[in-house]
Design a protein around this motif. Sequence first.
Motif, PDB file in Angstrom:
ATOM      1  N   ILE A  36       0.856  -1.198   0.000  1.00 17.75           N
ATOM      2  CA  ILE A  36       0.000   0.000   0.000  1.00 17.75           C
ATOM      3  C   ILE A  36       0.884   1.238   0.000  1.00 17.75           C
ATOM      4  CG2 ILE A  36      -1.704   1.310   1.349  1.00 17.75           C
ATOM      5  CD1 ILE A  36      -2.570  -1.344   2.600  1.00 17.75           C
ATOM      6  N   ASP A  37       0.609   2.145  -0.898  1.00 13.94           N
ATOM      7  CA  ASP A  37       1.348   3.422  -0.880  1.00 13.94           C
ATOM      8  C   ASP A  37       0.369   4.571  -1.074  1.00 13.94           C
ATOM      9  OD1 ASP A  37       4.630   4.067  -1.260  1.00 13.94           O
ATOM     10  OD2 ASP A  37       3.219   5.712  -1.665  1.00 13.94           O
ATOM     11  N   LYS A  38       0.637   5.664  -0.386  1.00 13.24           N
ATOM     12  CA  LYS A  38      -0.272   6.807  -0.465  1.00 13.24           C
ATOM     13  C   LYS A  38      -0.125   7.562  -1.789  1.00 13.24           C
ATOM     14  CE  LYS A  38       2.800   9.951   2.153  1.00 13.24           C
ATOM     15  NZ  LYS A  38       3.039  11.067   1.251  1.00 13.24           N
ATOM     16  N   SER A  46      12.181   9.086  -0.987  1.00 14.05           N
ATOM     17  CA  SER A  46      13.648   8.878  -0.981  1.00 14.05           C
ATOM     18  C   SER A  46      14.152   7.908  -2.042  1.00 14.05           C
ATOM     19  CB  SER A  46      14.097   8.358   0.380  1.00 14.05           C
ATOM     20  OG  SER A  46      13.691   9.217   1.390  1.00 14.05           O
ATOM     21  N   SER A  47      13.431   6.800  -2.220  1.00 19.87           N
ATOM     22  CA  SER A  47      13.964   5.765  -3.124  1.00 19.87           C
ATOM     23  C   SER A  47      14.053   6.228  -4.569  1.00 19.87           C
ATOM     24  CB  SER A  47      13.104   4.501  -3.039  1.00 19.87           C
ATOM     25  OG  SER A  47      13.086   4.025  -1.721  1.00 19.87           O
ATOM     26  N   GLY A  48      13.265   7.196  -4.937  1.00 16.87           N
ATOM     27  CA  GLY A  48      13.344   7.702  -6.313  1.00 16.87           C
ATOM     28  C   GLY A  48      14.090   9.021  -6.399  1.00 16.87           C
ATOM     29  N   GLY A  52      21.695   7.165  -6.120  1.00 13.36           N
ATOM     30  CA  GLY A  52      21.786   5.931  -6.917  1.00 13.36           C
ATOM     31  C   GLY A  52      23.098   5.185  -6.731  1.00 13.36           C
ATOM     32  N   VAL A  53      23.832   5.531  -5.700  1.00 15.18           N
ATOM     33  CA  VAL A  53      25.129   4.863  -5.477  1.00 15.18           C
ATOM     34  C   VAL A  53      24.898   3.585  -4.688  1.00 15.18           C
ATOM     35  CG1 VAL A  53      27.405   5.088  -4.394  1.00 15.18           C
ATOM     36  CG2 VAL A  53      26.344   7.070  -5.508  1.00 15.18           C
ATOM     37  N   LEU A  54      25.401   2.455  -5.203  1.00 13.41           N
ATOM     38  CA  LEU A  54      25.365   1.215  -4.426  1.00 13.41           C
ATOM     39  C   LEU A  54      26.644   1.191  -3.607  1.00 13.41           C
ATOM     40  CD1 LEU A  54      23.827  -1.468  -6.825  1.00 13.41           C
ATOM     41  CD2 LEU A  54      22.722   0.329  -5.489  1.00 13.41           C
ATOM     42  N   ASN A 384      14.301   4.911  10.646  1.00 13.80           N
ATOM     43  CA  ASN A 384      15.627   5.402  10.267  1.00 13.80           C
ATOM     44  C   ASN A 384      16.209   4.674   9.063  1.00 13.80           C
ATOM     45  OD1 ASN A 384      17.332   7.526  11.027  1.00 13.80           O
ATOM     46  ND2 ASN A 384      18.844   6.087  11.828  1.00 13.80           N
ATOM     47  N   ALA A 385      15.376   4.447   8.055  1.00 16.22           N
ATOM     48  CA  ALA A 385      15.863   3.779   6.831  1.00 16.22           C
ATOM     49  C   ALA A 385      16.590   4.797   5.950  1.00 16.22           C
ATOM     50  CB  ALA A 385      14.706   3.137   6.090  1.00 16.22           C
ATOM     51  N   ILE A 386      17.677   5.317   6.507  1.00 15.56           N
ATOM     52  CA  ILE A 386      18.486   6.301   5.779  1.00 15.56           C
ATOM     53  C   ILE A 386      19.532   5.552   4.939  1.00 15.56           C
ATOM     54  CG2 ILE A 386      18.153   8.259   7.336  1.00 15.56           C
ATOM     55  CD1 ILE A 386      20.643   7.280   8.877  1.00 15.56           C
ATOM     56  N   PHE A 390      18.812   1.951   0.485  1.00 19.08           N
ATOM     57  CA  PHE A 390      18.533   1.597  -0.916  1.00 19.08           C
ATOM     58  C   PHE A 390      19.486   0.480  -1.350  1.00 19.08           C
ATOM     59  CE2 PHE A 390      18.889   1.889  -5.479  1.00 19.08           C
ATOM     60  CZ  PHE A 390      17.592   2.119  -5.899  1.00 19.08           C
ATOM     61  N   THR A 391      20.785   0.729  -1.159  1.00 15.65           N
ATOM     62  CA  THR A 391      21.815  -0.263  -1.501  1.00 15.65           C
ATOM     63  C   THR A 391      21.524  -1.605  -0.853  1.00 15.65           C
ATOM     64  OG1 THR A 391      23.506   1.469  -1.530  1.00 15.65           O
ATOM     65  CG2 THR A 391      24.281  -0.790  -1.210  1.00 15.65           C
ATOM     66  N   ALA A 392      21.224  -1.543   0.448  1.00 21.15           N
ATOM     67  CA  ALA A 392      21.175  -2.750   1.273  1.00 21.15           C
ATOM     68  C   ALA A 392      19.831  -3.465   1.201  1.00 21.15           C
ATOM     69  CB  ALA A 392      21.459  -2.358   2.733  1.00 21.15           C
TER      70      ALA A 392
HETATM   71  C1  LIG Z   1      19.392  12.916  -0.975  1.00 24.59           C
HETATM   72  C2  LIG Z   1      19.511  11.457  -0.678  1.00 24.59           C
HETATM   73  C3  LIG Z   1      20.557  10.706  -1.258  1.00 24.59           C
HETATM   74  C4  LIG Z   1      20.680   9.353  -0.961  1.00 24.59           C
HETATM   75  N1  LIG Z   1      21.656   8.616  -1.598  1.00 24.59           N
HETATM   76  C5  LIG Z   1      21.686   7.267  -1.410  1.00 24.59           C
HETATM   77  C6  LIG Z   1      22.586   6.453  -2.151  1.00 24.59           C
HETATM   78  O1  LIG Z   1      23.313   6.928  -3.010  1.00 24.59           O
HETATM   79  N2  LIG Z   1      22.610   5.129  -1.878  1.00 24.59           N
HETATM   80  C7  LIG Z   1      21.795   4.550  -0.953  1.00 24.59           C
HETATM   81  O2  LIG Z   1      21.879   3.347  -0.737  1.00 24.59           O
HETATM   82  N3  LIG Z   1      20.904   5.307  -0.259  1.00 24.59           N
HETATM   83  C8  LIG Z   1      20.827   6.630  -0.497  1.00 24.59           C
HETATM   84  N4  LIG Z   1      19.900   7.391   0.172  1.00 24.59           N
HETATM   85  C9  LIG Z   1      19.001   6.731   1.119  1.00 24.59           C
HETATM   86  C10 LIG Z   1      17.895   5.960   0.405  1.00 24.59           C
HETATM   87  O3  LIG Z   1      17.281   6.730  -0.577  1.00 24.59           O
HETATM   88  C11 LIG Z   1      16.864   5.522   1.456  1.00 24.59           C
HETATM   89  O4  LIG Z   1      17.542   4.882   2.502  1.00 24.59           O
HETATM   90  C12 LIG Z   1      15.832   4.572   0.888  1.00 24.59           C
HETATM   91  O5  LIG Z   1      15.342   5.014  -0.338  1.00 24.59           O
HETATM   92  C13 LIG Z   1      14.708   4.398   1.896  1.00 24.59           C
HETATM   93  O6  LIG Z   1      13.678   3.633   1.303  1.00 24.59           O
HETATM   94  P1  LIG Z   1      12.270   3.534   1.985  1.00 24.59           P
HETATM   95  O7  LIG Z   1      11.511   2.517   1.217  1.00 24.59           O
HETATM   96  O8  LIG Z   1      12.453   3.324   3.438  1.00 24.59           O
HETATM   97  O9  LIG Z   1      11.630   4.988   1.880  1.00 24.59           O
HETATM   98  P2  LIG Z   1      10.838   5.728   0.706  1.00 24.59           P
HETATM   99  O10 LIG Z   1      11.476   5.548  -0.600  1.00 24.59           O
HETATM  100  O11 LIG Z   1      10.661   7.139   1.176  1.00 24.59           O
HETATM  101  O12 LIG Z   1       9.444   4.997   0.645  1.00 24.59           O
HETATM  102  C14 LIG Z   1       8.475   5.144   1.638  1.00 24.59           C
HETATM  103  C15 LIG Z   1       7.125   5.052   0.959  1.00 24.59           C
HETATM  104  O13 LIG Z   1       6.118   5.077   1.951  1.00 24.59           O
HETATM  105  C16 LIG Z   1       5.027   5.790   1.443  1.00 24.59           C
HETATM  106  N5  LIG Z   1       4.188   6.236   2.578  1.00 24.59           N
HETATM  107  C17 LIG Z   1       4.485   7.158   3.522  1.00 24.59           C
HETATM  108  N6  LIG Z   1       3.481   7.285   4.395  1.00 24.59           N
HETATM  109  C18 LIG Z   1       2.510   6.418   4.012  1.00 24.59           C
HETATM  110  C19 LIG Z   1       1.228   6.085   4.513  1.00 24.59           C
HETATM  111  N7  LIG Z   1       0.736   6.670   5.606  1.00 24.59           N
HETATM  112  N8  LIG Z   1       0.515   5.173   3.847  1.00 24.59           N
HETATM  113  C20 LIG Z   1       0.977   4.569   2.737  1.00 24.59           C
HETATM  114  N9  LIG Z   1       2.213   4.845   2.216  1.00 24.59           N
HETATM  115  C21 LIG Z   1       2.956   5.747   2.838  1.00 24.59           C
HETATM  116  C22 LIG Z   1       5.630   6.923   0.648  1.00 24.59           C
HETATM  117  O14 LIG Z   1       4.748   7.433  -0.311  1.00 24.59           O
HETATM  118  C23 LIG Z   1       6.860   6.226   0.030  1.00 24.59           C
HETATM  119  O15 LIG Z   1       6.589   5.769  -1.269  1.00 24.59           O
HETATM  120  C24 LIG Z   1      19.762   8.742  -0.082  1.00 24.59           C
HETATM  121  C25 LIG Z   1      18.712   9.486   0.466  1.00 24.59           C
HETATM  122  C26 LIG Z   1      18.564  10.818   0.158  1.00 24.59           C
HETATM  123  C27 LIG Z   1      17.418  11.573   0.723  1.00 24.59           C
END
Ligand SMILES: Cc1cc2nc3c(=O)[nH]c(=O)nc-3n(C[C@H](O)[C@H](O)[C@H](O)COP(=O)(O)OP(=O)(O)OC[C@H]3O[C@@H](n4cnc5c(N)ncnc54)[C@H](O)[C@@H]3O)c2cc1C
Length: 409
Positions: A36-38, A46-48, A52-54, A384-386, A390-392
Amino acid sequence: MSEITTDIVVLGGGMVGMALAYQLSERDSDLTITVIDKEPEIGRHSSGRNSGVLHAGIYYPPGTLKAKVCVQGARRLRAWCENEGLPLLACGKVIAPQTSELDGQLELLLERGRANGAEVRLINHQEFKQRVPDGRTASGRALWSPGTCVVKPKLVMQRLEQRLRERGVSFALGATVCGVSPDKRQLNLKHSGESSTLSYGHLFNATGLQADRIAKVFGLGHDCTLLPFKGLYWQLDPRAPFNFTTNLYPVPDLNVPFLGVHVTPSPDGSISLGPTAIPALGRENYRGFDGIEPLMALEFLGDLASQWWRNAGGFRQYAREQALHGLKPLFLKAAQALVPGLRSDHLIPSQKVGIRAQLYDRRSGTLVQDFRLEHGPASTHVLNAISPAFTASFALADLIIKESSLASH
Ligand SMILES: Cc1cc2nc3c(=O)[nH]c(=O)nc-3n(C[C@H](O)[C@H](O)[C@H](O)COP(=O)(O)OP(=O)(O)OC[C@H]3O[C@@H](n4cnc5c(N)ncnc54)[C@H](O)[C@@H]3O)c2cc1C
């Protein structure tokens, strides 16, 4: 009002949520899984919107969750992208000290990288210049990571979504969660104008920038909050007289979870510089006044002031060195520490901007450095999925699944 039942709900269709769905469907093809995504399409947060560095797994102290999953995760995602024929630039990465005082950190990073299983070695000035002719190392030494590569994050996400749909995973995109009953294992949803009740066996909260808010509904994570840090990028003008064929990163301030302004070549031939790590005024405040949350911004300023006062984790150094990189002259200065010949007119504003879902621990007054998993009633919450989530993601998903079944049995 319709009623739907699913074994697994993945809330959040970012890379973490989709990797969870992928690994779960690989283990048991009979599981019913609903993502489910909003947002109406995946990859809006963040993921898009990342570099893009692995990452190769160099930075993280051995024993941390990041250290445990980054090396394996990078290898698996790279192999998956190659297998799928997705664009990937196998260009490696150089980490160079911007000041001679930072030279000592190279050994620490070398040790960490090797302990984590990453391939990394020290290089001298001659090799540095061969690899990055336009770069600068303040001490004459640098680190070389041959395994680092760069992908196009949105393309990876789109292909993953396609493969999940082929496996029978259901997607509810553009859905609003109107209510959660953790005890009944139910969600109330509004999707395509229709209301429904979704009953689930287990819920994974992978909502990135909103994950702490969802966790709180399950009675978890009251000691922490999310502080959004914005990452702005610039593009290198293709006419600028530079030739970057590898990533060039600074030695980071290891007290804060930001890697510093770096140069990244993309598989499409463009070169980006960034990202910044400046406080955002809302969790989705990507541009101007869009997405500003006044109350959150006020609290954030309070948290920043408290951090400044306590100077926890060398916070003042972060504030001095990184907080104002949204101003072009200061961004340029940071970039020039790595690329001395860079001029303001070489930088073109980039459309790309991302916001880090950075967790802040209110008890210790520090920015949380590692991933954090919390377990609630029939639910697992990824906080804290910082970076490098993405890589991991593939290996992180395995770890989350393992811990969630441990927690629920
Ligand atoms: C500027 C920047 C550079 C980065 N560079 C790298 C890199 O080079 N290499 C790397 O490995 N990582 C990098 N990262 C980190 C990486 O992008 C994130 O760790 C990763 O994308 C996190 O994925 P996620 O699925 O947790 O979050 P997201 O991609 O943010 O996905 C969360 C999803 O949850 C949805 N959502 C939120 N609230 C709700 C709700 N209430 N109901 C339904 N859906 C909801 C959102 O719409 C979103 O689609 C970077 C991050 C940033 C910001």
